[in-house]
Design a protein around this motif. Structure first.
Motif, PDB file in Angstrom:
ATOM      1  N   THR A 105      -1.934   0.088   2.011  1.00 23.95           N
ATOM      2  CA  THR A 105      -3.016   0.006   1.668  1.00 23.95           C
ATOM      3  C   THR A 105      -3.454   0.649   0.494  1.00 23.95           C
ATOM      4  OG1 THR A 105      -2.936   1.701   3.942  1.00 23.95           O
ATOM      5  CG2 THR A 105      -2.917  -0.796   4.249  1.00 23.95           C
ATOM      6  N   THR A 106      -3.552   2.238   0.453  1.00 24.16           N
ATOM      7  CA  THR A 106      -3.604   3.290  -0.236  1.00 24.16           C
ATOM      8  C   THR A 106      -4.090   3.144  -1.990  1.00 24.16           C
ATOM      9  OG1 THR A 106      -3.058   4.894   1.470  1.00 24.16           O
ATOM     10  CG2 THR A 106      -3.979   6.131  -1.003  1.00 24.16           C
ATOM     11  N   ALA A 107      -2.115   2.436  -2.222  1.00 29.30           N
ATOM     12  CA  ALA A 107      -2.528   2.163  -3.661  1.00 29.30           C
ATOM     13  C   ALA A 107      -2.994   0.796  -3.796  1.00 29.30           C
ATOM     14  CB  ALA A 107      -1.057   2.418  -3.992  1.00 29.30           C
ATOM     15  N   LEU A 108      -3.314  -0.162  -3.072  1.00 27.37           N
ATOM     16  CA  LEU A 108      -4.678  -1.512  -3.074  1.00 27.37           C
ATOM     17  C   LEU A 108      -5.783  -0.585  -3.842  1.00 27.37           C
ATOM     18  CD1 LEU A 108      -3.171  -4.095  -0.940  1.00 27.37           C
ATOM     19  CD2 LEU A 108      -3.048  -3.750  -3.553  1.00 27.37           C
ATOM     20  N   ILE A 109      -6.400   0.479  -2.815  1.00 27.55           N
ATOM     21  CA  ILE A 109      -7.618   0.487  -3.301  1.00 27.55           C
ATOM     22  C   ILE A 109      -7.807   1.258  -4.433  1.00 27.55           C
ATOM     23  CG2 ILE A 109      -9.428   2.678  -2.578  1.00 27.55           C
ATOM     24  CD1 ILE A 109      -7.984   2.148   0.916  1.00 27.55           C
ATOM     25  N   GLY A 110      -6.814   2.251  -5.160  1.00 27.67           N
ATOM     26  CA  GLY A 110      -6.531   2.590  -5.757  1.00 27.67           C
ATOM     27  C   GLY A 110      -7.008   1.523  -7.197  1.00 27.67           C
ATOM     28  N   ASP A 111      -6.096   0.682  -6.614  1.00 32.16           N
ATOM     29  CA  ASP A 111      -6.196  -0.716  -8.081  1.00 32.16           C
ATOM     30  C   ASP A 111      -6.569  -1.019  -7.852  1.00 32.16           C
ATOM     31  OD1 ASP A 111      -3.406   0.385  -8.306  1.00 32.16           O
ATOM     32  OD2 ASP A 111      -2.294  -1.653  -7.082  1.00 32.16           O
ATOM     33  N   LEU A 112      -7.808  -1.294  -7.104  1.00 33.97           N
ATOM     34  CA  LEU A 112      -9.222  -2.644  -6.770  1.00 33.97           C
ATOM     35  C   LEU A 112     -10.058  -1.861  -7.390  1.00 33.97           C
ATOM     36  CD1 LEU A 112      -7.593  -5.133  -3.956  1.00 33.97           C
ATOM     37  CD2 LEU A 112      -7.331  -5.181  -6.190  1.00 33.97           C
ATOM     38  N   TYR A 113     -10.476  -0.581  -6.986  1.00 35.41           N
ATOM     39  CA  TYR A 113     -11.412  -0.049  -6.684  1.00 35.41           C
ATOM     40  C   TYR A 113     -11.726   0.768  -7.540  1.00 35.41           C
ATOM     41  CZ  TYR A 113     -12.475  -2.964  -2.906  1.00 35.41           C
ATOM     42  OH  TYR A 113     -12.791  -3.922  -1.361  1.00 35.41           O
ATOM     43  N   ALA A 114     -12.833   1.625  -8.194  1.00 35.26           N
ATOM     44  CA  ALA A 114     -12.740   2.898  -9.504  1.00 35.26           C
ATOM     45  C   ALA A 114     -14.450   3.827  -8.925  1.00 35.26           C
ATOM     46  CB  ALA A 114     -12.714   2.551 -10.563  1.00 35.26           C
ATOM     47  N   ALA A 181      -0.751   3.722 -20.127  1.00 35.20           N
ATOM     48  CA  ALA A 181      -2.662   4.028 -20.409  1.00 35.20           C
ATOM     49  C   ALA A 181      -2.482   5.741 -19.830  1.00 35.20           C
ATOM     50  CB  ALA A 181      -3.882   3.791 -19.760  1.00 35.20           C
ATOM     51  N   GLU A 182      -1.921   6.232 -19.328  1.00 34.79           N
ATOM     52  CA  GLU A 182      -1.744   7.535 -18.798  1.00 34.79           C
ATOM     53  C   GLU A 182      -0.417   8.101 -18.176  1.00 34.79           C
ATOM     54  OE1 GLU A 182      -5.163   9.295 -16.148  1.00 34.79           O
ATOM     55  OE2 GLU A 182      -6.292   7.394 -16.703  1.00 34.79           O
ATOM     56  N   PRO A 183       0.415   8.034 -19.074  1.00 34.39           N
ATOM     57  CA  PRO A 183       1.924   8.468 -18.589  1.00 34.39           C
ATOM     58  C   PRO A 183       1.852   9.751 -17.490  1.00 34.39           C
ATOM     59  CG  PRO A 183       1.212   9.650 -20.901  1.00 34.39           C
ATOM     60  CD  PRO A 183       0.131   8.723 -20.627  1.00 34.39           C
ATOM     61  N   ALA A 184       3.038   9.850 -16.625  1.00 36.68           N
ATOM     62  CA  ALA A 184       3.422  10.767 -15.635  1.00 36.68           C
ATOM     63  C   ALA A 184       3.435  11.651 -16.131  1.00 36.68           C
ATOM     64  CB  ALA A 184       4.916   9.972 -14.922  1.00 36.68           C
ATOM     65  N   ALA A 185       3.391  12.227 -17.324  1.00 36.64           N
ATOM     66  CA  ALA A 185       3.625  13.370 -18.099  1.00 36.64           C
ATOM     67  C   ALA A 185       2.147  14.510 -17.412  1.00 36.64           C
ATOM     68  CB  ALA A 185       4.398  13.501 -19.108  1.00 36.64           C
ATOM     69  N   ALA A 186       1.250  13.473 -17.345  1.00 36.93           N
ATOM     70  CA  ALA A 186      -0.119  13.752 -17.957  1.00 36.93           C
ATOM     71  C   ALA A 186      -0.325  14.020 -16.335  1.00 36.93           C
ATOM     72  CB  ALA A 186      -0.716  13.190 -18.396  1.00 36.93           C
ATOM     73  N   PRO A 310      -2.603   4.766 -12.785  1.00 35.10           N
ATOM     74  CA  PRO A 310      -1.840   3.456 -12.088  1.00 35.10           C
ATOM     75  C   PRO A 310      -0.599   3.688 -12.035  1.00 35.10           C
ATOM     76  CG  PRO A 310      -3.690   2.999 -13.702  1.00 35.10           C
ATOM     77  CD  PRO A 310      -3.904   4.826 -13.650  1.00 35.10           C
ATOM     78  N   SER A 311       0.411   4.148 -12.715  1.00 32.61           N
ATOM     79  CA  SER A 311       1.698   3.657 -12.962  1.00 32.61           C
ATOM     80  C   SER A 311       2.430   4.489 -12.354  1.00 32.61           C
ATOM     81  CB  SER A 311       2.389   4.737 -14.681  1.00 32.61           C
ATOM     82  OG  SER A 311       2.131   5.830 -14.848  1.00 32.61           O
ATOM     83  N   VAL A 312       1.734   6.053 -11.736  1.00 33.74           N
ATOM     84  CA  VAL A 312       2.902   6.542 -10.698  1.00 33.74           C
ATOM     85  C   VAL A 312       1.302   6.490  -8.980  1.00 33.74           C
ATOM     86  CG1 VAL A 312       3.976   8.134 -11.922  1.00 33.74           C
ATOM     87  CG2 VAL A 312       1.476   8.871 -11.170  1.00 33.74           C
ATOM     88  N   ARG A 313       0.089   5.541  -9.418  1.00 34.84           N
ATOM     89  CA  ARG A 313      -0.522   5.652  -8.318  1.00 34.84           C
ATOM     90  C   ARG A 313       0.134   5.852  -6.338  1.00 34.84           C
ATOM     91  NH1 ARG A 313      -5.181   2.760 -10.174  1.00 34.84           N
ATOM     92  NH2 ARG A 313      -5.783   4.808 -10.271  1.00 34.84           N
ATOM     93  N   GLY A 314       1.082   4.333  -6.284  1.00 37.20           N
ATOM     94  CA  GLY A 314       2.110   4.047  -5.290  1.00 37.20           C
ATOM     95  C   GLY A 314       2.601   5.608  -4.960  1.00 37.20           C
ATOM     96  N   ARG A 315       3.566   6.176  -5.933  1.00 36.10           N
ATOM     97  CA  ARG A 315       4.315   7.913  -5.571  1.00 36.10           C
ATOM     98  C   ARG A 315       3.448   8.110  -5.344  1.00 36.10           C
ATOM     99  NH1 ARG A 315       7.728   6.879 -10.717  1.00 36.10           N
ATOM    100  NH2 ARG A 315       6.176   5.613 -11.112  1.00 36.10           N
ATOM    101  N   VAL A 316       2.239   8.855  -5.775  1.00 34.58           N
ATOM    102  CA  VAL A 316       1.344   9.713  -5.312  1.00 34.58           C
ATOM    103  C   VAL A 316       0.596   9.662  -3.892  1.00 34.58           C
ATOM    104  CG1 VAL A 316      -1.640  10.708  -5.595  1.00 34.58           C
ATOM    105  CG2 VAL A 316       0.174  10.498  -7.964  1.00 34.58           C
ATOM    106  N   ALA A 317       0.580   7.996  -3.729  1.00 33.55           N
ATOM    107  CA  ALA A 317      -0.332   7.827  -2.384  1.00 33.55           C
ATOM    108  C   ALA A 317       1.055   8.095  -0.925  1.00 33.55           C
ATOM    109  CB  ALA A 317      -0.242   5.869  -2.206  1.00 33.55           C
ATOM    110  N   GLY A 318       2.171   7.558  -1.749  1.00 35.68           N
ATOM    111  CA  GLY A 318       3.433   8.299  -0.658  1.00 35.68           C
ATOM    112  C   GLY A 318       3.936   9.778  -0.121  1.00 35.68           C
ATOM    113  N   GLY A 319       3.072  10.707  -1.418  1.00 38.03           N
ATOM    114  CA  GLY A 319       3.415  11.729  -1.334  1.00 38.03           C
ATOM    115  C   GLY A 319       1.943  12.184  -0.740  1.00 38.03           C
ATOM    116  N   LEU A 320       1.432  11.479  -0.697  1.00 39.46           N
ATOM    117  CA  LEU A 320      -0.367  11.858  -0.053  1.00 39.46           C
ATOM    118  C   LEU A 320      -0.518  11.455   2.315  1.00 39.46           C
ATOM    119  CD1 LEU A 320      -2.946  13.319   0.594  1.00 39.46           C
ATOM    120  CD2 LEU A 320      -3.505  10.759  -0.192  1.00 39.46           C
ATOM    121  N   THR A 321       0.655  10.328   1.794  1.00 36.25           N
ATOM    122  CA  THR A 321       1.303  10.007   3.354  1.00 36.25           C
ATOM    123  C   THR A 321       1.835  10.882   3.885  1.00 36.25           C
ATOM    124  OG1 THR A 321       1.007   7.834   2.565  1.00 36.25           O
ATOM    125  CG2 THR A 321       1.616   8.076   4.439  1.00 36.25           C
ATOM    126  N   ALA A 322       3.163  11.080   3.254  1.00 41.31           N
ATOM    127  CA  ALA A 322       4.363  12.080   3.394  1.00 41.31           C
ATOM    128  C   ALA A 322       3.420  13.094   4.468  1.00 41.31           C
ATOM    129  CB  ALA A 322       5.013  12.452   2.512  1.00 41.31           C
TER     130      ALA A 322
END
Length: 392
Positions: A105-114, A181-186, A310-322
């Motif tokens: 759900t957190t990743a969906l919010i990041g995908d659908l809204y800005a 658009a924004e690689p994980a390295a950034a 966007p490319s790592v939004r799910g992983r950041v959401a997972g880290g926040l959840t954890a």
């Protein structure tokens, strides 16, 4: 879906004293009973990063549907399990399901809204979470009057929500251009790491409310599970009311300013609870604490989704959840010895002091940020346009 995540921890909270009494012969029953609230958090902290990677690889929708099914079966397992250790296992499986739900759900919010729309939606999400806490905790208290097993039936709501998810939600389209658009390295790992640390700290302090307050109220003479449930529901209502104004708050004082205000209100609330000698004063403290949480919780998600490409939004959401649920799991392990040594009032007082220090630190950082950005791009702290500022 966000209401389901808060329900995982709160629905059975009013019945904890009855569960402890039912399994009084079990070794370490007092601690194990409190772990029923936070056992899902340990599993969430372990599983959420994996769930985040799965949402990035296979999509948000698939993970969400599977997690809902698991949530319903695991949550209702308390209706049939007859040992305290069995209940803990069921709560652990429930935690795995919550990890998938919250990350997706957190990743969906990041995908659908800005931008401003995302801030407003995050405020609405936090408000619905608070309303869900009010409804489910109050319902849990009332059902506890009929027996400690009854509140576990509430988790069947997942099977009612599932058809709406299947019909109304779809996987967002993420093009290759968007993903590259924004690689994980950034990814700005240092600000994200600080955000994760703040999330863990907030949860560790916050979960004194569902794990210790029922027993503190019992010591004050409030013994009815229904009254305890309604009392905790007021706390969630305060969270919901404050969260509705998060978009405006973010625009006026920024994320760091919101943390300063939120932690400050929580410190005041915990101080009132520590000094309270009656139920009415506890309610006053809960309102202040809930208002503070309504400032902090949306800020954690808004900050994470602003910083994550966007490319790592799910992983950041997972880290926040954890991070959130790691703090939740550690809360009774930290607070129970403190309560045993010094009592409930001292525990709330001392945690309130820590919140006051966190508030001061957030305010100092917000002021420092404004000074550094003066004359360049103050929008980093004064508006919701953080996506473009981060790319710069």
């Amino acid at each position: 879906m966000s209401a389901l995540t808060i329900m995982a921890a709160t629905a059975i909270s009013p019945g904890l004293p009855a569960i402890e009494a039912a399994f009084a012969g079990t070794e370490n029953a007092a601690l194990l009973t409190r772990l029923l609230i936070t056992m899902p958090a340990l599993v969430i902290a372990c599983v959420a990063p994996v769930a985040g990677s799965l949402t990035d690889c296979f999509g948000r929708w698939r993970v969400l549907v599977c997690a809902i099914l698991l949530y319903g079966f695991a949550g209702m397992s308390g209706l049939v399990l007859d040992t305290l250790h069995g209940l803990l296992f069921g709560r652990a499986v429930l935690g795995a399901a919550v990890a998938g739900i919250m990350t997706a759900t957190t990743a969906l919010i990041g995908d659908l809204y800005a931008g401003p729309a995302r801030d407003r939606f995050i405020g609405l999400q936090a408000a619905f979470t608070g309303v869900g806490g009010l409804v489910f905790m109050s319902a849990g208290g009332l059902l506890s009057e009929a027996g400690w097993r009854a509140p576990f039936a509430i988790y069947g709501l997942a099977f009612i929500v599932l058809p709406a998810v299947v019909v109304c939600l779809a996987e967002p389209r993420r093009t290759g251009q968007m993903m590259a658009a924004e690689p994980a390295a950034a990814l700005p790992w240092l600000p994200i790491a600080v955000l994760f640390l703040a999330a863990a700290f907030n949860s560790l302090i916050f979960y004194l409310i569902p794990t210790q307050l029922p027993f503190h109220l019992y010591a004050l003479g409030v013994t009815s599970p229904g009254v305890v449930g309604m009392t905790l529901g007021v706390f969630n209502l305060a969270i919901a009311a404050a969260s509705l104004g998060y978009g405006y708050l973010r625009n006026r004082i920024g994320i760091l300013g919101g943390f300063g205000l939120g932690f400050g209100l929580m410190a005041v609330g915990y101080g009132i609870i520590a000094a309270a000698a009656s139920h009415a004063f506890v309610l006053t403290g809960l309102v202040a604490t809930g208002a503070g949480m309504g400032c902090v919780m949306p800020g954690l998600m808004a900050g994470a989704m602003t910083l994550a490409p966007p490319s790592v939004r799910g992983r950041v959401a997972g880290g926040l959840t954890a991070s959130i649920f790691l703090g939740q799991f550690l809360s009774p392990l930290a607070s129970q010895p403190w309560v045993g040594w010094f009592g409930y009032s001292a525990a709330f007082r001392d945690m309130g002091l820590l919140l006051g220090l966190a508030s001061l630190l957030a305010v100092l950082l917000a002021v420092r940020m404004r000074i550094l950005l003066r004359g360049t791009d103050e929008r980093l702290v004064s508006t919701q346009d953080l996506d473009r500022c981060r790319r710069k």
